[in-house]
Design an enzyme around this catalytic site. Structure first.
Site, PDB file in Angstrom:
ATOM      1  N   TYR A 154      15.843   5.405  -7.849  1.00 51.08           N
ATOM      2  CA  TYR A 154      17.021   6.273  -7.958  1.00 51.08           C
ATOM      3  C   TYR A 154      16.600   7.754  -8.038  1.00 51.08           C
ATOM      4  CZ  TYR A 154      20.808   8.606 -10.617  1.00 51.08           C
ATOM      5  OH  TYR A 154      21.766   9.487 -11.070  1.00 51.08           O
ATOM      6  N   ASP A 239      16.469  -0.483 -16.854  1.00 57.20           N
ATOM      7  CA  ASP A 239      17.792   0.071 -16.578  1.00 57.20           C
ATOM      8  C   ASP A 239      18.587  -1.013 -15.862  1.00 57.20           C
ATOM      9  OD1 ASP A 239      19.977   1.350 -15.436  1.00 57.20           O
ATOM     10  OD2 ASP A 239      18.923   3.269 -15.282  1.00 57.20           O
ATOM     11  N   ILE A 241      21.993  -1.136 -15.338  1.00 57.43           N
ATOM     12  CA  ILE A 241      23.386  -0.677 -15.206  1.00 57.43           C
ATOM     13  C   ILE A 241      24.140  -1.357 -14.064  1.00 57.43           C
ATOM     14  CG2 ILE A 241      22.930   1.586 -16.254  1.00 57.43           C
ATOM     15  CD1 ILE A 241      23.160   2.845 -13.475  1.00 57.43           C
ATOM     16  N   LYS A 283      29.139   1.646 -13.516  1.00 50.58           N
ATOM     17  CA  LYS A 283      29.020   0.907 -12.260  1.00 50.58           C
ATOM     18  C   LYS A 283      29.816  -0.399 -12.312  1.00 50.58           C
ATOM     19  CE  LYS A 283      26.117   4.115 -11.095  1.00 50.58           C
ATOM     20  NZ  LYS A 283      26.532   5.199 -10.188  1.00 50.58           N
TER      21      LYS A 283
END
Lengths: 483, 483
Positions: A154, A239, A241, A283
Site C-alpha cells: 500500500y 494490517d 483492514i 473498508k
C-alpha cells in the site's frame, strides 16, 4: 524561513509525489460524471467500498432515534434522554465506549469464523487505521530502526509508518513467478539486506488480505512468517483492514489463528506478545469518513502506550455511539457482511471478465476492493520508465486513474492496481469499455506494424519493441474513442 | 521483552505519574455522587465546561433532522437524502468539510470581536487540540530542539508536545510577585538558560487565556513576546482554546490582533508566517467528546504539512456535519457564546467568594474554567514537599481532586488549580463547604496551638511551622466533617 521549520514539514518525506497521489490530483482536476463530464477521468485508484452503503441507509431509516441521541433500550425506543447528548459531548475517555469496543471485538471474531477470541480490553481505538499503524511504529521502533514489508505494498505506508516516526521500511521482494507469495528465502534476504545497511530490524508489517494483491495469505506463508519472527525475536504488525472483504475461497486466516495452531510447536516463547493487529471500519463497512480504526494486541505495555497515544486521534463519541448501535444488531451485522461479500464477488467477476475481454489478465484473488492487473504485454519495454509511460497514457488519454505497481514498490514493471468498488456498475462498464478500446488498439497497431514489417522484410525485434511509442501519438488523435 | 519496544512505549515519558493524572485515578476509584456516594471525591481537576450543554440540547431538539443525516436547505428541512449519509460515510478529505471550516473561521473572528479575519483555507482540522499542538511541534522542531513556555502551564503539554516529537520544553519562570505576567526579562532568561543547555530554541508556546491562571494576556505582554520572537527569529504557538470563555474585562486579545497593531512598527519582517494558533470546540462549546481541534496559520508550508499530518487524526464527517449545522445558525451561536460567558462569570464569582469565606484567595482572573488558588498559608513549610502533603490531604481527606501547582511546573509552592465548570451548583457548594471546614480547621488548630505555646511560654517559629503536620492526624478522625 524554510530552515525554521522541521525537516518533516520542509521536505517531501510524505511521499505525495508518488503517482499514487499524483493520479488523485489529476482526477480531482477532471472528474468523470455520467452526465456533466462524461469524458472525465474515472477514479480507479481509490480503495473505497460503496457497494453496500444502501444497507446501512436502510438500517438508519428504521432506527432514526439512534442518530438523534436517543437510546434504544430493550428494543423499544425511549424519548430523547437529555443526559445522553451530555454524556457523549463530554465523553473523552481514551479507553473508548465499552459497548462499542465489545461489538468491535465480536465483529472481529465473526470475521475470523469465530475461531479466535478477542478481548475488548485489549482493543485500542484510533482515528482510522492510518493512526493505528503509526501508533504501533511509535511503540515498537526507534527512529532509524526498520520494519520489513512484502512488496507490492500500500503506497500510503510510506506516509503512515515512516514520515513522523522516522522508522525505515525494508522491502521483502515478492515475485510474480510464485504469485507474489511470501517465502522463507525472501524474508531472510530482506533481513540480511537490512543488516548490511546497519538497520536494526524490529518487525514485519504485513497486510492480510493484501492491498494491492487482493489475496489472503496461506497457512504456509503465515507459518513461514511465524517461524521467522520467532527465530529473529521480532514483532509482526498484521494490517487486516480488508478481512471482511474476503468474497471467495480460500477463507481468511488471521495471524492470530495461524498462531493458535503454530503455538503447539513453539510453546514457551513469547511470540503472542509480539503480534499486533490493525483493523478499521473504513473498508469492510465502507465508512472511511467516520474515522474508526483500532489496534489489537496481547502485549500490555503496547496496549497501555497505544491507549495513551490515542489521545492524538480519538474517535468522536457521537460516531462511537451510532456505530455501536448499528453493530449491536447481530442479525443486521451478519446480513451486511454476507451481502457485502456477495456484491464484492459479483463486482470482482465483472472486473476480471471485462479485463479478459480486453486481453488483460489479473492475479487470481479472493478479497479486497481491487485487482492486481498484469499489463506487462502493453509495456514498450520491460522497464519502470515504460510503466510510467503507460500509466500516463492511461490517465491522460484513456482517462482512468489507476495505480502503477512502482507506487506500490513492486519490483517488476507492468503491474497495476485497479479498484472496482468505488463506483456504480455503469461507470465500471464505461471504464472497462475504455480499457478494451485502448488495449485492443495497441494490439491491432502492433499486428499492423508487424505485418508491415514482414511484408517489407525488415522485421526487427528491437524496432518492434520501440515502435509502439510512436503509435501512441495516433491514439491521442482518437482520444474520443475512450470517452 | 521490554527492550523490543521503543523508549516511548517502555518508559514513562508520558508523564502520567504527575499528580495531575494521579488525582484523576483516585477520583475514578471513589467518585462523588450526591445520592450514591456523598462522601466520594469531587472532581475539580477537570477543565470541562458543562454549564451550557442545555443550550445545545435545546437546539438539537428543535433541529432533529440534522442529526438524522437530513440537510436543512434554505431554512426548510428536506426529507432524508440518501446521498447525504453516503457522502458523509465516504468523506475523508483531509481538507475537511468546507462549510464546517467556514463556520469555524467566522466563530474565531467573532470571539476576537471581529477585529481580525480568518481564512477557512488556512485552517487545518485535527482530532482535538491535543493533536493540533503535537502536529505543530512535528512541523516546527526537530527532536532535541526546544520551545519556551511560561509557567505555570497545562500539565498535559508534557505529553502532547514532548512525548512523541521529542521536542524539549524550557520553562519561562513567571512569578506571583507580578501576578505571573510574562516579562522581557523572564523570556530572555529562559532563552539564555536553553542556550547554556545547548538547546536550539524554535519558538514560544503560550496559552492565552492561560490554563491554569484563567487570565488573558495584556497588550504589553503580547508586545514583549512579539519583540522577543522577532529578534530571535523564532515561532509563536498560541493555544487559544479558552478564548470563548472570557467572561470579564479586560477583553481577550489574540496574538493575531496584537500583531496587527505591532506590524506597523516591524514592517518588512516575516513574523506573520511564524505565528500559529491552536483552537478547539472542547472548552468554549463544551464538546470534548466530539474531538474537534484546529490549527490556524499564515504559513503555507505549515498548512500543507499539517493538513497531511491531519490524516492521523481526522474529525468524523458525521460530527463535522452536525456541528457545521449548529454553528451556521449565527443567532444561536452568538446567543450561546454570550449566555455561556454569563454563566461562567456567575460560577466564577461563586467559586471566588466561597474560597474567600474559607480565607483563601485566588489570582484575579477573567477567563477559563478554573481558578488559580493561593493556599500558601495552608502549607506546613514553603516547599513542594509541603505542597504535595497538602494535596494528598485534600484528595484523601477533604475528598477533592485539585491540581497542585507543581504539576503545572509552577516555581512557587502553594498554588493549586481548581476547576468550577464541570459540576452542578449543588456539587460546587458541597466542595466549597468541604474546603471551608478544612481551611478553618487548620487555622483554628494553629491558633489553639499558638495560644497553647504562648501560655506555656515556649513559642518557637520552627515548631509552629512543623506542628500542623500532627494536627492533620486529628483531621483524619473527623473526616465526616468533609462529607
Amino acid at each position: 524561513m524554510q530552515q525554521m521549520l522541521s525537516r518533516k514539514a520542509s521536505f517531501n518525506f510524505h511521499g505525495e509525489d508518488s503517482p499514487y497521489f499524483l493520479g488523485w490530483k489529476e482526477y480531482e482536476k477532471n472528474s468523470y460524471h455520467e452526465v456533466h463530464n462524461p469524458s472525465g477521468i474515472i477514479q480507479m485508484g481509490l480503495a473505497e467500498n460503496q457497494l453496500s452503503i444502501d444497507l446501512l441507509e436502510s438500517w438508519l431509516a428504521k432506527n432514526a432515534s439512534v442518530t438523534h441521541f436517543k437510546e434504544d433500550r430493550g428494543g423499544s425506543s425511549l424519548p430523547l434522554s437529555s443526559s445522553l447528548f451530555r454524556e457523549l459531548a463530554l465523553f473523552q475517555d481514551y479507553h473508548g465506549l465499552p459497548a462499542f469496543k465489545k461489538e468491535l471485538a465480536e465483529l472481529m471474531e465473526e470475521i475470523r469464523g469465530s475461531k479466535v477470541r478477542f478481548d475488548p480490553n485489549k482493543l485500542v481505538l484510533t482515528a482510522g487505521a492510518t493512526a493505528a499503524n503509526e501508533t504501533l511504529m511509535f511503540c515498537l521502533a526507534e527512529p532509524g530502526e526498520a520494519f520489513l514489508i512484502p512488496t507490492p505494498y500500500y503506497p500510503g505506508f510510506d506516509r503512515d509508518v515512516k514520515w513522523r516516526t522516522e522508522v525505515e521500511l525494508v522491502s521483502i521482494h515478492c515475485s510474480s513467478l510464485n504469485h507474489f507469495r511470501l517465502t522463507k528465502h525472501a524474508l531472510e534476504e530482506a533481513y540480511q539486506r537490512a543488516q548490511k545497511q546497519k538497520l536494526k530490524v524490529k518487525g514485519v508489517l504485513i497486510t492480510n488480505p493484501s492491498n494491492p494483491l487482493g489475496t489472503t495469505m496461506s497457512k504456509d506463508e503465515l507459518n513461514h512468517l511465524l517461524d521467522f519472527v520467532i527465530s529473529k525475536k521480532i514483532h509482526i504488525v498484521s494490517d487486516e483492514i480488508y478481512s471482511g472483504t474476503v468474497f471467495d475461497s480460500p477463507s481468511f486466516i488471521s495471524i492470530t489463528q495461524a498462531l493458535l495452531n503454530h503455538k503447539k510447536v513453539h510453546a514457551g516463547n513469547d511470540i503472542s506478545k509480539r503480534i499486533h493487529i490493525v483493523y478499521s471500519l473504513s473498508k469492510d463497512l465502507g465508512l472511511p469518513g467516520f474515522r474508526v480504526g483500532m489496534i489489537y494486541s496481547e502485549n500490555e505495555a503496547i496496549i497501555s502506550a497505544a491507549t495513551k497515544m490515542s489521545s492524538f486521534g480519538l474517535v468522536s463519541s457521537q460516531t462511537q455511539f451510532l456505530l455501536s448501535n448499528i453493530l449491536s444488531e447481530k442479525n443486521f451485522r451478519k446480513l451486511y457482511m454476507k451481502e457485502n461479500q456477495k456484491r464484492l464477488k459479483k463486482r470482482h467477476e465483472m472486473m476480471v471478465s471485462g479485463l479478459e475481454n480486453a486481453g488483460i489478465s489479473c492475479l487470481k484473488s479472493n478479497a479486497g476492493l481491487f485487482c492486481w492487473v498484469d499489463m506487462r504485454h502493453l509495456l514498450r519495454s520491460n522497464t519502470f520508465e515504460a510503466e510510467m509511460e503507460l500509466w500516463e497514457k492511461i490517465i491522460f488519454e484513456v482517462k482512468l486513474n489507476i495505480s502503477p505497481g512502482s507506487s506500490c514498490h513492486c519490483t517488476e514493471p507492468g503491474w497495476f492496481r485497479i479498484c472496482f468498488a468505488n463506483m456504480s456498475t455503469e461507470t465500471l462498464n464505461v471504464a472497462l469499455q475504455r480499457i478494451k478500446t485502448f488495449a485492443v488498439g495497441i494490439c491491432e497497431d502492433r499486428i499492423n506494424y508487424q505485418q508491415a514489417l514482414c511484408s517489407s522484410k525488415k522485421s526487427s525485434f528491437n524496432k518492434w519493441l520501440l515502435h509502439p511509442l510512436s503509435l501512441w501519438r495516433n491514439h491521442q488523435d482518437h482520444e474520443s474513442k475512450y470517452r
